[in-house]
Design a protein around this motif. Sequence first.
Motif, PDB file in Angstrom:
ATOM      1  N   LEU A  20      38.328  56.179  45.901  1.00 36.23           N
ATOM      2  CA  LEU A  20      39.583  55.673  45.369  1.00 36.23           C
ATOM      3  C   LEU A  20      39.498  55.464  43.858  1.00 36.23           C
ATOM      4  CD1 LEU A  20      40.404  53.021  48.108  1.00 36.23           C
ATOM      5  CD2 LEU A  20      41.191  55.392  47.941  1.00 36.23           C
ATOM      6  N   PRO A  21      40.612  55.611  43.160  1.00 34.96           N
ATOM      7  CA  PRO A  21      40.616  55.364  41.706  1.00 34.96           C
ATOM      8  C   PRO A  21      40.154  53.945  41.389  1.00 34.96           C
ATOM      9  CG  PRO A  21      42.638  56.471  42.374  1.00 34.96           C
ATOM     10  CD  PRO A  21      41.917  56.102  43.640  1.00 34.96           C
ATOM     11  N   GLY A  22      39.402  53.825  40.306  1.00 29.91           N
ATOM     12  CA  GLY A  22      38.887  52.526  39.905  1.00 29.91           C
ATOM     13  C   GLY A  22      39.974  51.617  39.354  1.00 29.91           C
ATOM     14  N   TRP A  23      39.663  50.336  39.257  1.00 25.59           N
ATOM     15  CA  TRP A  23      40.603  49.354  38.716  1.00 25.59           C
ATOM     16  C   TRP A  23      39.836  48.208  38.103  1.00 25.59           C
ATOM     17  CZ3 TRP A  23      40.838  44.388  40.987  1.00 25.59           C
ATOM     18  CH2 TRP A  23      40.147  44.253  42.204  1.00 25.59           C
ATOM     19  N   LYS A  24      40.545  47.399  37.304  1.00 25.92           N
ATOM     20  CA  LYS A  24      39.961  46.223  36.686  1.00 25.92           C
ATOM     21  C   LYS A  24      40.790  44.992  37.066  1.00 25.92           C
ATOM     22  CE  LYS A  24      37.929  48.686  32.766  1.00 25.92           C
ATOM     23  NZ  LYS A  24      37.861  48.801  31.281  1.00 25.92           N
ATOM     24  N   PRO A  25      40.215  43.793  36.942  1.00 17.93           N
ATOM     25  CA  PRO A  25      40.957  42.588  37.304  1.00 17.93           C
ATOM     26  C   PRO A  25      42.338  42.538  36.648  1.00 17.93           C
ATOM     27  CG  PRO A  25      38.670  42.022  36.907  1.00 17.93           C
ATOM     28  CD  PRO A  25      38.813  43.470  36.532  1.00 17.93           C
ATOM     29  N   GLY A  26      43.327  42.144  37.453  1.00 21.09           N
ATOM     30  CA  GLY A  26      44.707  42.089  36.989  1.00 21.09           C
ATOM     31  C   GLY A  26      45.547  43.262  37.440  1.00 21.09           C
ATOM     32  N   PRO A  45      45.895  42.614  32.210  1.00 20.68           N
ATOM     33  CA  PRO A  45      44.441  42.721  32.091  1.00 20.68           C
ATOM     34  C   PRO A  45      43.810  41.421  31.604  1.00 20.68           C
ATOM     35  CG  PRO A  45      45.508  43.774  30.221  1.00 20.68           C
ATOM     36  CD  PRO A  45      46.608  43.387  31.168  1.00 20.68           C
ATOM     37  N   LEU A  46      42.548  41.270  31.917  1.00 14.33           N
ATOM     38  CA  LEU A  46      41.773  40.133  31.429  1.00 14.33           C
ATOM     39  C   LEU A  46      41.522  40.324  29.938  1.00 14.33           C
ATOM     40  CD1 LEU A  46      40.196  37.535  32.197  1.00 14.33           C
ATOM     41  CD2 LEU A  46      38.205  39.013  32.582  1.00 14.33           C
ATOM     42  N   ALA A  47      42.098  39.449  29.117  1.00 19.86           N
ATOM     43  CA  ALA A  47      41.979  39.589  27.661  1.00 19.86           C
ATOM     44  C   ALA A  47      40.570  39.226  27.210  1.00 19.86           C
ATOM     45  CB  ALA A  47      42.999  38.691  26.972  1.00 19.86           C
ATOM     46  N   ILE A  64      44.336  36.687  39.805  1.00 22.91           N
ATOM     47  CA  ILE A  64      43.397  35.862  39.045  1.00 22.91           C
ATOM     48  C   ILE A  64      42.031  35.792  39.719  1.00 22.91           C
ATOM     49  CG2 ILE A  64      42.978  33.422  38.448  1.00 22.91           C
ATOM     50  CD1 ILE A  64      45.889  33.327  37.504  1.00 22.91           C
ATOM     51  N   LEU A  65      41.992  35.943  41.046  1.00 29.02           N
ATOM     52  CA  LEU A  65      40.718  35.841  41.761  1.00 29.02           C
ATOM     53  C   LEU A  65      39.664  36.824  41.235  1.00 29.02           C
ATOM     54  CD1 LEU A  65      39.011  34.579  43.977  1.00 29.02           C
ATOM     55  CD2 LEU A  65      40.122  36.111  45.627  1.00 29.02           C
ATOM     56  N   PRO A  66      39.955  38.129  41.054  1.00 28.96           N
ATOM     57  CA  PRO A  66      38.938  39.016  40.489  1.00 28.96           C
ATOM     58  C   PRO A  66      38.551  38.636  39.061  1.00 28.96           C
ATOM     59  CG  PRO A  66      40.695  40.281  41.550  1.00 28.96           C
ATOM     60  CD  PRO A  66      41.172  38.873  41.445  1.00 28.96           C
ATOM     61  N   MET A  67      39.463  38.034  38.318  1.00 25.13           N
ATOM     62  CA  MET A  67      39.130  37.570  36.964  1.00 25.13           C
ATOM     63  C   MET A  67      38.114  36.444  37.029  1.00 25.13           C
ATOM     64  SD  MET A  67      42.846  37.460  35.082  1.00 25.13           S
ATOM     65  CE  MET A  67      43.915  38.910  34.995  1.00 25.13           C
ATOM     66  N   LEU A  68      38.313  35.517  37.976  1.00 32.55           N
ATOM     67  CA  LEU A  68      37.367  34.410  38.123  1.00 32.55           C
ATOM     68  C   LEU A  68      35.973  34.919  38.455  1.00 32.55           C
ATOM     69  CD1 LEU A  68      39.548  31.936  40.228  1.00 32.55           C
ATOM     70  CD2 LEU A  68      39.080  31.838  37.774  1.00 32.55           C
ATOM     71  N   ARG A  69      35.899  35.892  39.358  1.00 30.63           N
ATOM     72  CA  ARG A  69      34.595  36.454  39.700  1.00 30.63           C
ATOM     73  C   ARG A  69      33.940  37.083  38.474  1.00 30.63           C
ATOM     74  NH1 ARG A  69      37.559  39.401  44.401  1.00 30.63           N
ATOM     75  NH2 ARG A  69      37.512  37.898  46.116  1.00 30.63           N
ATOM     76  N   ALA A  70      34.754  37.776  37.651  1.00 29.07           N
ATOM     77  CA  ALA A  70      34.217  38.467  36.480  1.00 29.07           C
ATOM     78  C   ALA A  70      33.701  37.482  35.434  1.00 29.07           C
ATOM     79  CB  ALA A  70      35.289  39.372  35.872  1.00 29.07           C
ATOM     80  N   VAL A  71      34.485  36.435  35.128  1.00 26.06           N
ATOM     81  CA  VAL A  71      34.036  35.503  34.091  1.00 26.06           C
ATOM     82  C   VAL A  71      32.902  34.621  34.600  1.00 26.06           C
ATOM     83  CG1 VAL A  71      36.265  35.536  32.929  1.00 26.06           C
ATOM     84  CG2 VAL A  71      35.820  33.777  34.647  1.00 26.06           C
ATOM     85  N   ASN A  72      32.893  34.321  35.885  1.00 23.64           N
ATOM     86  CA  ASN A  72      31.825  33.493  36.434  1.00 23.64           C
ATOM     87  C   ASN A  72      30.491  34.214  36.433  1.00 23.64           C
ATOM     88  OD1 ASN A  72      31.272  30.863  37.768  1.00 23.64           O
ATOM     89  ND2 ASN A  72      30.607  32.169  39.460  1.00 23.64           N
TER      90      ASN A  72
END
Length: 357
Positions: free
Chosen positions: A73-79, A143-145, A162-170
Amino acid sequence: MPRPLALALTAGAALLARRAMRRRIEGSPLWPLPALAEPVSGRPRSRALRLTVAAHETVADGVVQLRLEGRELPGWKPGAHLDLVLPSGLVRQYSLCGDPADTSSYTVATRLVPDGRGGSREVHEGLRAGMTVEVRGPRNRFPLAPAPAYVFVAGGIGITPILPMLRAVNARPGLEWRLLYGGRSRASMPYLAEIEKLGAGGDRVRVVAEDEDGLPDLDALFAGVAADLPEGTAVHCCGPEALMAAVEARIPEGAVLRLERFTSRASSGGDQPFEVELRRSGRTLTVAADSTVLAAVRAELPDTAYSCEQGFCGTCRQRVLAGEVEHRDELLTDAERADSMLICVSRARRSPLVLDL
């Protein structure tokens, strides 16, 4: 004349004729063919995928999670979000809340809206594991700024992007972040256990259930942001319009604000009627102050494509030949807004507006 030479001359003349025709079509909206070589209206903005509903499960009161499986599947980023094409033909947008590293599945969640327009009910009651659905995307307008620190504010189902953003910053040691997560009750708030685990051992996460704690104290949150966090802190907010308006009104000086809306941007009031010319159809329509361009166009051209009526899916996108548009969608880029609009939500700043229809 030798036959090979005659064939070559004929082919060359045909090629020149095709090029001349294309230049004429592209250069003149008055030409009685579409001004676009390939009309925009009703065309998906990205390649559609056929995925299998591998899991359909309840993750909170009134909230269903879907896991949609495919291959490479095509990739994606948080948001990021997907357009989900439901069996009825409705198109709805849902934020991706799974793992961006997983290239075999997408995860989305939706809350049932009993008095909504039918999309959430179809997801809850019409989809089942084993069914095949069409999706488009992923796309990312939230996107996550990049920032030295983060504040996240989520209301209810607004936790999904926001959940994938939390995982990324954590996952970044030493990076400062905070979350205010509000909902009607703890039972109605999806992913609560994982979020509280992410914030374990500190005061990063504040959960506010209205039936226990009342409304969240945004003033206290942003007073702390202004006092404790560095210049350029990024604030990401997703949830009901009232919550986002309250956050927007309180954003500290020097912070960067990012909002994710589930509905089109609310009108400031005072909309005026205006005229729309359909250039190829030779018709001029009046759009009432309390109506939309889409409604006026479909009264004359009932086959005009549309779906979400919220300015998200892009199905109703139309080419603008003249006029100034007040864009109210949450989808088009600045470049796309230069010559097109989503007629379900956007309006003319002044008459007339000329569309390639």
